[in-house]
Design an enzyme around this catalytic site. Sequence first.
Site, PDB file in Angstrom:
ATOM      1  N   HIS A   1     -30.563 -20.867   5.561  1.00 32.32           N
ATOM      2  CA  HIS A   1     -29.706 -21.177   6.700  1.00 32.32           C
ATOM      3  C   HIS A   1     -28.403 -21.845   6.284  1.00 32.32           C
ATOM      4  O   HIS A   1     -27.613 -22.253   7.119  1.00 32.32           O
ATOM      5  CB  HIS A   1     -30.486 -22.071   7.672  1.00 32.32           C
ATOM      6  CG  HIS A   1     -29.927 -22.129   9.047  1.00 32.32           C
ATOM      7  ND1 HIS A   1     -29.409 -23.283   9.593  1.00 32.32           N
ATOM      8  CD2 HIS A   1     -29.786 -21.169  10.004  1.00 32.32           C
ATOM      9  CE1 HIS A   1     -28.992 -23.046  10.823  1.00 32.32           C
ATOM     10  NE2 HIS A   1     -29.204 -21.770  11.097  1.00 32.32           N
TER      11      HIS A   1
ATOM     12  N   LYS B   1     -24.579 -22.500   4.929  1.00 34.38           N
ATOM     13  CA  LYS B   1     -23.272 -21.850   5.007  1.00 34.38           C
ATOM     14  C   LYS B   1     -22.351 -22.600   4.066  1.00 34.38           C
ATOM     15  O   LYS B   1     -21.900 -23.714   4.367  1.00 34.38           O
ATOM     16  CB  LYS B   1     -22.691 -21.885   6.426  1.00 34.38           C
ATOM     17  CG  LYS B   1     -23.490 -21.090   7.462  1.00 34.38           C
ATOM     18  CD  LYS B   1     -24.465 -21.948   8.202  1.00 34.38           C
ATOM     19  CE  LYS B   1     -25.197 -21.135   9.273  1.00 34.38           C
ATOM     20  NZ  LYS B   1     -26.273 -21.927   9.903  1.00 34.38           N
TER      21      LYS B   1
ATOM     22  N   ASP C   1     -13.860 -21.139  -7.702  1.00 41.63           N
ATOM     23  CA  ASP C   1     -13.454 -21.583  -9.047  1.00 41.63           C
ATOM     24  C   ASP C   1     -14.154 -22.868  -9.470  1.00 41.63           C
ATOM     25  O   ASP C   1     -13.700 -23.554 -10.398  1.00 41.63           O
ATOM     26  CB  ASP C   1     -11.938 -21.779  -9.117  1.00 41.63           C
ATOM     27  CG  ASP C   1     -11.167 -20.476  -8.962  1.00 41.63           C
ATOM     28  OD1 ASP C   1     -11.748 -19.412  -9.245  1.00 41.63           O
ATOM     29  OD2 ASP C   1      -9.992 -20.521  -8.539  1.00 41.63           O
TER      30      ASP C   1
ATOM     31  N   HIS D   1     -21.720 -24.913  18.444  1.00 45.35           N
ATOM     32  CA  HIS D   1     -22.564 -24.646  17.281  1.00 45.35           C
ATOM     33  C   HIS D   1     -22.439 -25.712  16.204  1.00 45.35           C
ATOM     34  O   HIS D   1     -23.125 -25.651  15.184  1.00 45.35           O
ATOM     35  CB  HIS D   1     -22.212 -23.267  16.699  1.00 45.35           C
ATOM     36  CG  HIS D   1     -23.226 -22.731  15.749  1.00 45.35           C
ATOM     37  ND1 HIS D   1     -23.065 -22.773  14.379  1.00 45.35           N
ATOM     38  CD2 HIS D   1     -24.435 -22.132  15.960  1.00 45.35           C
ATOM     39  CE1 HIS D   1     -24.104 -22.213  13.789  1.00 45.35           C
ATOM     40  NE2 HIS D   1     -24.954 -21.823  14.726  1.00 45.35           N
TER      41      HIS D   1
ATOM     42  N   LYS E   1     -22.991 -28.804  13.905  1.00 45.36           N
ATOM     43  CA  LYS E   1     -24.226 -29.515  13.535  1.00 45.36           C
ATOM     44  C   LYS E   1     -23.817 -30.804  12.840  1.00 45.36           C
ATOM     45  O   LYS E   1     -23.787 -30.888  11.604  1.00 45.36           O
ATOM     46  CB  LYS E   1     -25.077 -28.630  12.645  1.00 45.36           C
ATOM     47  CG  LYS E   1     -25.399 -27.266  13.293  1.00 45.36           C
ATOM     48  CD  LYS E   1     -25.649 -26.221  12.234  1.00 45.36           C
ATOM     49  CE  LYS E   1     -25.690 -24.820  12.807  1.00 45.36           C
ATOM     50  NZ  LYS E   1     -26.768 -24.559  13.723  1.00 45.36           N
TER      51      LYS E   1
ATOM     52  N   ASP F   1     -22.076 -45.251  13.806  1.00 54.14           N
ATOM     53  CA  ASP F   1     -21.265 -46.476  13.833  1.00 54.14           C
ATOM     54  C   ASP F   1     -19.787 -46.239  13.566  1.00 54.14           C
ATOM     55  O   ASP F   1     -19.066 -47.159  13.154  1.00 54.14           O
ATOM     56  CB  ASP F   1     -21.821 -47.494  12.826  1.00 54.14           C
ATOM     57  CG  ASP F   1     -23.226 -47.960  13.188  1.00 54.14           C
ATOM     58  OD1 ASP F   1     -23.652 -47.711  14.339  1.00 54.14           O
ATOM     59  OD2 ASP F   1     -23.889 -48.557  12.321  1.00 54.14           O
TER      60      ASP F   1
END
Length: 421
Positions: A161, A163, A168, A339, A341, A346
């Site tokens: 899952h 991404k 380089d 979407h 996440k 604080d």
Amino acid sequence: MMSTTFWIGLSFGIAALLLIMMWSVRRHQSPILNIECDSPIDKLMPSLSGLTLGSAIAGNSVELLENGAFFDVLIERIRAATKTVHFETFLWEEGTLGQRVADALSDRARAGLKVRVTLDATGSKKVGKAARQQMRDAGCRLVFFHKRSFRNLGVLNDRDHRKLVVIDGREAFVGGHCVVDKWLGNAEDGKHYADISLRLHGPIVHSVQAAFSENWGGETGELFVGDDVFPELKPAGDALIHAAYLKPEGSAPAVKILHHTAICLARKRIWIQNPYFIPEPEAIDAFGQAVKRGVDVRVLMPSTSGSDNPMVQHAGHRNFEKLLKCGVRLFEYSHTLLHQKVMTIDGVWSAVGSSNFDDRSFDTNDEITLGILDAKLAQQIDGIFEKYVARADEIKLEVWKNRGLWHKTKDNAFYMINELL
């Protein structure tokens, strides 16, 4: 000759034993976590990184990239690569964006660069035959994580899952964006999604490269070394960062420990933005304890009408009443899929990555989440929260308790299978 009753009994016995074994494995991978500490989170980066099997690395720069503008920057940087491009994602579907990314990767491969691409076999099954063939013909090495085969029968539910992109060995991108046309635009309507990813420079890039190498090595057996992939990286900024991505056998995965520990360390504020929010009982208890400490706990997520998977939202609804009674404030956004996440603590610390707040991400999937001590970034993320929450609906306890029977039935039914959604 043994009777039919004997064989039926034996079959049931074997099935029961297998179920017990499966439960035992999951039980060891999902201990009930707890922590007691009076120190603020900004003093505990070595503890957070150590608990998640990593190291807190200083000297990094972080640039927040929002919505479709992320891909403009990413594709430009891929085309500027001179040595290597490593690309890993869960969801890639055939379309305008997929073609743009395939063209950029193919261009670099034709120029003689090492281009390695890892796609999840389940999430990227709609990548398209033309894009696959184009990249391979150009010289890209393209592999699918846990493709359907007899060899992978026991791990088909384990999905990649993550991404991430590493260019380089010096520049990395981590976040929630998927290669689907709905991630273009600026979340201006229900057809265009909202998301957050980060552009990174500095020594933390080595950690992101290590995360890529984990699944690449597992699928191909190839290990890569040298300055093209792990060059010496000098300080590039002031952000202190660690990467959580490992899943030790027989223990809780790093991303789960990271999120739970951060919640327990909060002293002022916990603001969460997540599309699939299904906290486990110990997480709900941790939120409740945080509220008792005086922490402002808020969660922003899509509504069933704004989600790409309403079943997941219904599964999350099952525990809304308990969360509301604990003092957690819940907001649902109906205008498009949010979407991103992310979680801030604080106003100084942020978690950004691919992890949903649910059992699948915390216990099963391969994920990556960055823990970042950088007040400026936390304030930017909180600003995005405030932008979307202004159009969201806050869930109120008394109204929620009186929702319809059919709604409650769906909530409980989908919660029972939430790890499969």
